[in-house]
Design an enzyme around this catalytic site. Structure first.
Site, short mmCIF file in Angstrom:
data_model
loop_
_atom_site.label_atom_id
_atom_site.label_comp_id
_atom_site.label_asym_id
_atom_site.label_seq_id
_atom_site.Cartn_x
_atom_site.Cartn_y
_atom_site.Cartn_z
NE ARG A 129 -24.21 -53.89 40.71
CZ ARG A 129 -24.67 -52.66 40.58
NH1 ARG A 129 -24.00 -51.64 41.07
NH2 ARG A 129 -25.79 -52.44 39.95
CB CYS A 133 -24.83 -67.44 49.37
SG CYS A 133 -26.02 -68.31 50.41
CD GLU A 168 -29.80 -50.81 43.22
OE1 GLU A 168 -29.23 -51.61 42.47
OE2 GLU A 168 -30.35 -49.77 42.82
CB CYS A 173 -28.43 -67.98 47.06
SG CYS A 173 -27.14 -69.22 46.99
CB CYS A 175 -25.70 -72.54 47.45
SG CYS A 175 -25.80 -71.73 49.06
CD GLU A 321 -27.88 -45.95 43.36
OE1 GLU A 321 -28.11 -46.34 42.20
OE2 GLU A 321 -27.31 -46.66 44.20
CD1 TRP A 329 -28.01 -49.13 34.49
CD2 TRP A 329 -30.07 -49.82 33.93
NE1 TRP A 329 -28.91 -48.38 35.21
CE2 TRP A 329 -30.17 -48.78 34.89
CE3 TRP A 329 -31.24 -50.40 33.44
CZ2 TRP A 329 -31.40 -48.30 35.37
CZ3 TRP A 329 -32.47 -49.92 33.90
CH2 TRP A 329 -32.53 -48.88 34.85
CD GLU A 369 -22.82 -49.13 37.22
OE1 GLU A 369 -23.94 -49.61 37.35
OE2 GLU A 369 -22.22 -48.53 38.14
CG PHE A 371 -20.28 -45.84 27.67
CD1 PHE A 371 -19.62 -44.74 27.14
CD2 PHE A 371 -19.74 -47.09 27.47
CE1 PHE A 371 -18.45 -44.90 26.41
CE2 PHE A 371 -18.57 -47.27 26.73
CZ PHE A 371 -17.92 -46.16 26.21
CG HIS A 372 -24.91 -44.68 34.73
ND1 HIS A 372 -25.33 -43.50 35.31
CD2 HIS A 372 -25.86 -45.60 35.03
CE1 HIS A 372 -26.48 -43.71 35.93
NE2 HIS A 372 -26.83 -44.97 35.77
C1 GAL Z 1 -28.01 -48.90 40.80
C2 GAL Z 1 -26.82 -49.25 41.67
C3 GAL Z 1 -25.65 -48.35 41.40
C4 GAL Z 1 -25.44 -48.20 39.92
C5 GAL Z 1 -26.69 -47.66 39.29
C6 GAL Z 1 -26.57 -47.43 37.81
O1 GAL Z 1 -28.82 -50.00 40.62
O2 GAL Z 1 -27.14 -49.18 43.04
O3 GAL Z 1 -24.50 -48.89 42.01
O4 GAL Z 1 -25.11 -49.45 39.37
O5 GAL Z 1 -27.71 -48.59 39.50
O6 GAL Z 1 -27.80 -46.97 37.26
#
Ligand code: GAL
Length: 679
Positions: A129, A133, A168, A173, A175, A321, A329, A369, A371-372
């Site tokens: 994702r 640019c 986010e 970039c 280029c 979020e 991650w 994602e 395993f999130h």
């Molecule tokens: C954020 C993002 C979400 C998801 C989340 C996972 O940075 O906006 O789409 O990836 O992290 O923790």
């Protein structure tokens, strides 16, 4: 938009804001919802579960570009119509995203110039994702065409409550399109090449430019790249992303003038200067993922929440979020122990959030994602995480008295993105002195004492604050230095951390004894920055003879009217000032020439608070307990591992339980009370 146009606490409330969303709904509760990952029969179950959990806001469509526009110019809105209708009929409001953070593979395949390029000249491909640019005309055109159709389609839809632009923003970039846009930006800033050459100091290492077309982004070079070129590129990159955000926002605003607009920030995120972004949104929202393995996370989180509130001029904000438990991650992802989800959500409310959302509603089974953690785990709703989600959603209804109320602060902490960018360039005395660490070091003792802090840009009007803390302002303009000086002369108390006032806005070192523009107000000046050996503590002594240690950084300073309240005790600096306090005009200025250990910085902070006449929310706070006043309510949150008893001044009602308290409150680990005075 310049920083002088920041919203302030005294600005009239804007027409659109969190109040547009909370009216008739109360605190918002929900999360990212990605129904495109599920068959439609699951949507029905999702909506039932959302209703049972008290969910009243979901973010939809963040990564749905390829689903809506499966091939160039096509449109498939049918599925999204059904999602919005379903949510709307269940009374769940929709935060509808412009899906432009993740273009479909066809865009990069047909128009590779839309893909970002890193500083080494490598193109970053689709398959993940953020592969765009911000300066690409093709990306801009395709994104705006889609956003226009999205806005036309859903303008007036009863479920549409909020727009979520992109996701986010932070993509940088290098280029050729970006280089061309960088040159345009530089022409506006400098006018002519001679001025640019002077500003960038291109005499150094034979870097003089003779034609605008020679100028490129600071791409990878054999050795350290020009620091002013890099500083300007950081400024440009933040502005280029902002220009794209504004283009999408303007399309939405023209079609739905009564629907508020936001884009999700990431706290102290280095690439984007949020002071210039925040005034361009109706609501400031943030994504924040505290690390359960980080012992400093409660203070770091409080600092972040205070920044987000401050970006919106003190008005309520949206936690867009957070994770209900582990993320996926980090290299090793600890789950949140029972009660942590609630504790962290309520911490955000205490710091001014009027909405609490999670990533994400239902755990993905495929993709990067999977395993999130999610509000509905793979194991289904009959799980401890979902039980906590439901219980939390239900109790939030009890917090209506705090909705829309302010979080007053008498202390300001100065934070500036360009100074951060400039400070952390290569080729400085020590790369161990970093801005986030300095901010947290100075924030922590205030937080431990229950003192609420606003974050402010260096250009802010400081008159409302009793104490202003500048953990580091390496880059400072003459005007901002003069404002800090005036603030002290007018009666304010100022604390300044090391290696401040070093360079001007072009990142040229100011000559004369340092910190040149603050020398008079600090009543001290220095001639040499002296990083200390990393394996040895720096020994210091307060004036009363008690000792403390510091680390990493020392400075060769002389007092010039300031009182040395602590001195170094060893080596060449023995007897020289480490901490100074200066009465200047009607106020007091402190300068700290090292990185004191946390207890010593606590001691110093306590003295500065006395100078400023500022006290915390409660006179006595056990370690690990956070105290924040929001409107009529005193929040107490136990981040510590043991049960504690906290004396409280007035009989009160705990809004979360409805029970009355006596003269002290008992808090188990991870317990929270929201005390409203009785009578
Ligand atoms: C954020 C993002 C979400 C998801 C989340 C996972 O940075 O906006 O789409 O990836 O992290 O923790």
């Amino acid at each position: 938009m310049t920083v002088t146009e920041q919203p302030t606490k005294d600005s009239p409330p804007p027409r659109l804001g969190m109040h547009t969303l909370t009216a008739g709904r109360g605190l918002l509760f929900g999360g990212d919802y990605n129904p495109e990952q599920w068959p439609e029969h699951v949507w029905v179950e999702d909506v039932e579960l959302m209703q049972a959990a008290g969910v009243n806001l979901v973010t939809v469509g963040v990564f749905s570009w390829a689903r809506i526009e499966p091939e160039p110019g096509a449109r498939d809105f049918g599925w999204l119509d059904r999602v919005l209708d379903l949510l709307g009929s269940a009374g769940i409001a929709v935060d509808l995203a412009t899906p432009t953070a993740s273009p479909p593979p066809w865009l990069g395949h047909r128009w590779p110039q839309t893909l970002p390029v890193d500083e080494s000249g490598h193109r970053l491909w689709y398959g993940s994702r953020n592969q765009f640019c911000p300066s690409s005309p093709v990306y801009r055109e395709r994104a705006l065409a889609l956003v226009t159709d999205l806005a036309d389609r859903y303008a007036g839809h009863p479920a549409l409550a909020l727009w979520h632009v992109g996701n986010e923003y932070g993509q940088v970039c290098h280029c050729d399109d970006s280089a061309a846009a960088f040159r345009t930006w530089l022409r506006e800033r400098y006018g002519d090449l001679g001025t640019l050459n002077d500003a960038w100091g291109t005499t150094f290492w034979s870097q003089r430019y003779s034609d605008w077309d020679e100028i490129v982004t600071p791409r990878r070079a054999p050795y350290i790249v020009n620091p002013t070129q890099r500083l300007d590129f950081s400024r440009f990159s933040s502005d280029a992303l902002l220009a794209h955000y504004r283009a999408e926002r303007d399309v939405l605003r023209a079609r739905t003038p009564d629907t508020p607009i936001t884009t999700n920030f990431m706290g102290l995120f280095k690439p984007v200067d949020y002071w210039s972004w925040a005034p361009e949104e109706d609501i400031v929202s943030n994504d924040w993922y505290p690390d359960p393995a980080d012992p400093l996370s409660p203070a770091r989180t409080a600092l972040t929440h205070d920044l987000i509130r401050s970006l919106g001029g003190g008005r309520p904000w949206l936690l867009m979020e957070q994770s209900p438990s582990a993320v996926n991650w980090r290299p090793h992802n600890l789950p949140k122990p029972a009660g942590q989800l609630r504790l962290e959500s309520l911490q955000a409310v205490a710091h001014g959030a009027d909405g609490l959302c999670y990533f994400q509603w239902r755990a993905s089974t495929f993709g990067s994602e999977r395993f999130h953690a999610a509000m509905v785990p793979h194991a289904g709703p009959d799980t401890r995480i979902h039980a906590e989600v439901r219980a939390h959603g239900a109790e939030l209804r009890r917090l209506d008295p705090v909705v829309g109320t302010p979080v007053p602060a008498k202390v300001a902490m100065v934070h500036d993105w360009p100074s951060w960018w400039a400070l952390e360039e290569r080729g400085r005395p020590s790369d161990r002195l970093t801005l986030p660490d300095q901010l947290l070091a100075y924030y922590r003792p205030l937080w431990e004492r229950g003192v609420t802090v606003d974050l402010v840009p260096p250009s802010a009007d400081l008159t409302a604050y009793e104490l202003v803390v500048v953990p580091n302002l390496y880059l400072i303009s003459d005007r901002d230095a003069a404002a800090l000086t005036r603030y002290v002369h007018g009666g304010g108390v100022l604390v300044v951390g090391p290696f401040s006032g070093v360079v001007d806005p072009h990142s040229h070192v100011r000559t004369g004894r340092f910190p040149a523009p603050l020398r008079e107000v600090l009543g001290a000046s220095g001639e040499e920055w002296m990083p200390a050996p990393e394996d040895r503590p720096v020994r210091c002594r307060w004036a009363d003879g008690t000792g403390f240690t510091a680390r990493i950084w020392t400075e060769l300073l002389d007092a010039e009217g300031a009182e040395p309240v602590a001195v170094f005790t060893e080596g060449d600096l023995a007897g020289r000032p480490a901490v100074l306090r200066h009465r200047a005009g009607a106020g007091t200025a402190w300068y700290v020439a090292t990185l004191p250990e946390p207890d010593a910085l606590g001691e110093l902070t306590a003295r500065a608070l006395v100078d400023a006449g500022v006290t915390g929310a409660l006179p006595e706070l056990p370690p690990g307990v956070e105290a924040v006043r929001r409107g009529p309510v005193l929040f107490l949150l136990n981040h510590g591992a043991g049960t504690v008893h906290v004396p409280v001044p007035h009989p009160a009602e705990d809004l979360l339980t409805g029970s009355a308290t006596g003269d002290r409150v008992t808090l188990a680990p991870r317990a929270v009370v929201a005390l409203r005075p009785l009578g």
